[in-house]
Design an enzyme around this catalytic site. Sequence first.
Site, PDB file in Angstrom:
ATOM      1  CG  ASP A 311       2.141  -2.979  -1.888  1.00  0.00           C
ATOM      2  OD1 ASP A 311       2.393  -2.155  -1.160  1.00  0.00           O
ATOM      3  OD2 ASP A 311       1.367  -3.958  -1.308  1.00  0.00           O
TER       4      ASP A 311
HETATM    5  C1  BGC Z   1       1.134  -2.489   1.719  1.00  0.00           C
HETATM    6  C2  BGC Z   1       0.258  -1.572   1.184  1.00  0.00           C
HETATM    7  C3  BGC Z   1       0.705  -0.109   1.558  1.00  0.00           C
HETATM    8  C4  BGC Z   1       2.188   0.279   1.364  1.00  0.00           C
HETATM    9  C5  BGC Z   1       2.428   1.462   1.794  1.00  0.00           C
HETATM   10  C6  BGC Z   1       2.699  -2.051   1.727  1.00  0.00           C
HETATM   11  O1  BGC Z   1       3.645  -2.706   2.524  1.00  0.00           O
HETATM   12  O2  BGC Z   1       1.065  -3.819   1.387  1.00  0.00           O
HETATM   13  O3  BGC Z   1      -0.809  -1.886   1.423  1.00  0.00           O
HETATM   14  O4  BGC Z   1      -0.134   0.755   0.896  1.00  0.00           O
HETATM   15  O5  BGC Z   1       2.889  -0.740   1.974  1.00  0.00           O
HETATM   16  O6  BGC Z   1       2.707   1.773   2.878  1.00  0.00           O
END
Ligand code: BGC
Length: 814
Positions: A311
């Site tokens: 993530d």
């Molecule tokens: C979130 C994810 C997301 C990623 C990219 C993160 O902060 O937890 O779900 O896909 O950012 O935006």
Amino acid sequence: MKLTIKKTARTSLLTVLVISNLSWNTIPDDETNPRLLTINGFTFKDLNKNGKLDIYEDTRLSIKERAHDLVTKMTDDEKATFLMGTGMPGFDGIKPVVGAIEGRVPGAAGGTYEIKRLGIPAIIVADGPAGLRIKPIRDNDSKTYYCTAFPVGTALASTWNEALIEKVGKAMGNEVKEYGVDVLLAPALNIHRNPLCGRNFEYYSEDPLVSGKIASAMVKGIQSNGVGTSIKHFAANNQETNRLSINEHISERAMREIYLKGFEITVKESNPWTVMSSYNLINGTYTSARKDLLTEILRNEWGFKGIVMTDWFGGFAGAQSIMAGSSNVTQQLNAGNDLLMPGIAAQKKAIVENMQNKELSKEVIDTNVERILELVLKSPVMENYKYSDHPNLKENAQVTRQAASEGIILLKNEKNVLPYTNKKGKVAAFGVTSYDFISGGTGSGDVNEAYTISLIDGLKNAGFSLDEELKNTYTPFVAKVKNIEMENRKKEGFLALPKRLPELKLEKNAIEKTASEAELAIITIGRNSGEGGDRSIDNDFNLAADEVELINHVSEAFHAKGKKVVVIMNVGGVIETASWKDKADAILLSWQPGQEGGNSVADVFSGKVNPSGKLTMTFPIKYEDTPSAKNWLGTPANDPTSVTYAEGVYVGYRYYNTFNVKPSYEFGFGGSYTNFDYTNVKLSSPVFNSKMTVSVTVKNTGKVSGKEVVEVYLSAPTKSIDKPKEELKAFGKTKELKPGESETLQLTLSPKDLASFLENRNAWIAEAGTYKILVGTSSLNIKKTAEFSVPKEITVEKVKKAFELDSKFTELKP
Ligand code: BGC
């Protein structure tokens, strides 16, 4: 694809190229000119002097073979670059990370590096999960790039309709592909461990079977377009508070039976191209650095073939550690986390250093690079797909409207108030949310849609007459409070948490006047939440004082005149209902239904669509009844660093039913405008062999057509370990049944469906004994039962020990 071929002695070779991959531009070749190849816009001169293709160029070969060859051509520096993303381009108030590359698609969450020399293009990944999230307006460009806001995850799951979800996925994937994105960062399928998790709206259920089946359907639909998905957040990302650093103590059994099960189903049934590891730690180690999770279980046990990405900034303990660049890349790459997202310069430095000092072996580097190459090779950009920037927004609006209406749940319908068909009498719409409907939550799961149909517009479109005077009172107030809220959010940036809009205070006599003039009252209760924060008990899970007052006054005034009150719940997660539900004659739970929300609600309200949604989670009587309430967010209370999952496998209805705690609305519950009869429950055999089929005939015994969800629960013997009283093991949905029509559904159970995870034996075991099948219309409303036996214990699967505990704790037992 434009193709130019000049007949020469080597035309046959070029023809092969043409046939095998239309994405390759072949440029005239003759004896005097060296052969020129154009791959993805890059032109290569005489790549291979003897006129042969390299393995990686030969599109007749498998992607695996080509990636295997490509990695041998890459330098160490290129490999190190390739293991991380191109940084975080700025968006919605987030400053770009220094050096970040804005890819082809502004507003996408990130991408990989291109390697021009080898014809490897950059792939683009963008959020999900309620639709594609990109910038709707671009600098110096008069075109717009809006995407469809589909219903949030919870709303979609409430349909219990896999075919419909696949259709939604197909529509979403069309936008992904036509806007030039390669991988959608969706679906999200973490378990609703606690109703207060701020991202529950993105997730499907408290039950892993529902989560897994809905996610599989979504992946199949999206990927049918030839674009990828990233199932997230793997695993146990169940709270937003301190999400980057929270250490969760969870037993291996709870991990496998509850928190991993949905991912297991999705990986096995739908082959997602990628998996996103989560932020949190499990038993002392970041999920992105857990080899047992990412290699042993995901790949070796389940057979996952794609890549794992972190993530965004996963593995960093917080902003400070991101600045210091101190994520443990070695541990992450060794664990099988192939791609570090969004990628920062310090990570590349660490990779290069660790390659040099052999902390990172060539084998690990090459394996991970190769897997990313495989992803790139199968992405649309590799085929030089000419995306149109014109997805089927009109058609997709119809898909979202249909999906949202099928996800709406009829919680209450005294004296058949609904469907409401009186188009002459006035409908009085109370509650600020009636005028400012909430299509979805905030954060990365927020879609930039062109419009949202409010409840009042939906009702108007359906031909209902609104109380205009009330509307005129609300409109300026809503505009004012909404404006303040949006200004605040803008100031706080992308991760600003949405605040509830205050209710308009209406004088009692004004409400009484409305009650004499209008025929029906609607009160909309709105809730919003988002990434980066959890919800609170006061004024969020529980109604706020101004909402209680509104419900009281409206219901008193309308009931005094013998008129009815309908409550619409435009919420992303569970709220308290027990204290006020008696005051409403009918309750529709619409969730956050996407951009067509008002139309979808009107479809159900008017009876155009008969509601068939069912709860995928429990609505407790009070928050304190929640099994994880005592261990929510963790300790120390003011700034939690660790949290214990002491409730073990007793999450959701597994807890309420086993411990006989009465809910306000139980898991699996949902009403209809018709009735269904269940007959002919038959098992394929009284003794379990390799599988068991349960068949049941459902008949529509009412006056209007409708669909019914059939839920199959299993109650297993508990000689060797405690087990939930019953667990959902299969479900199905009938087609739209006309009055009097029936359908027989067949639902199959595999040996693993019978098994529990026995930690002391490292195995999934189905005990010998009598198993009870409960066929229900909800987890508490069981229509028919049947029994079968397992004569001898079945060891369904033996596995390697995983998730060694880092602290001792006592798990809840019945
Ligand atoms: C979130 C994810 C997301 C990623 C990219 C993160 O902060 O937890 O779900 O896909 O950012 O935006």
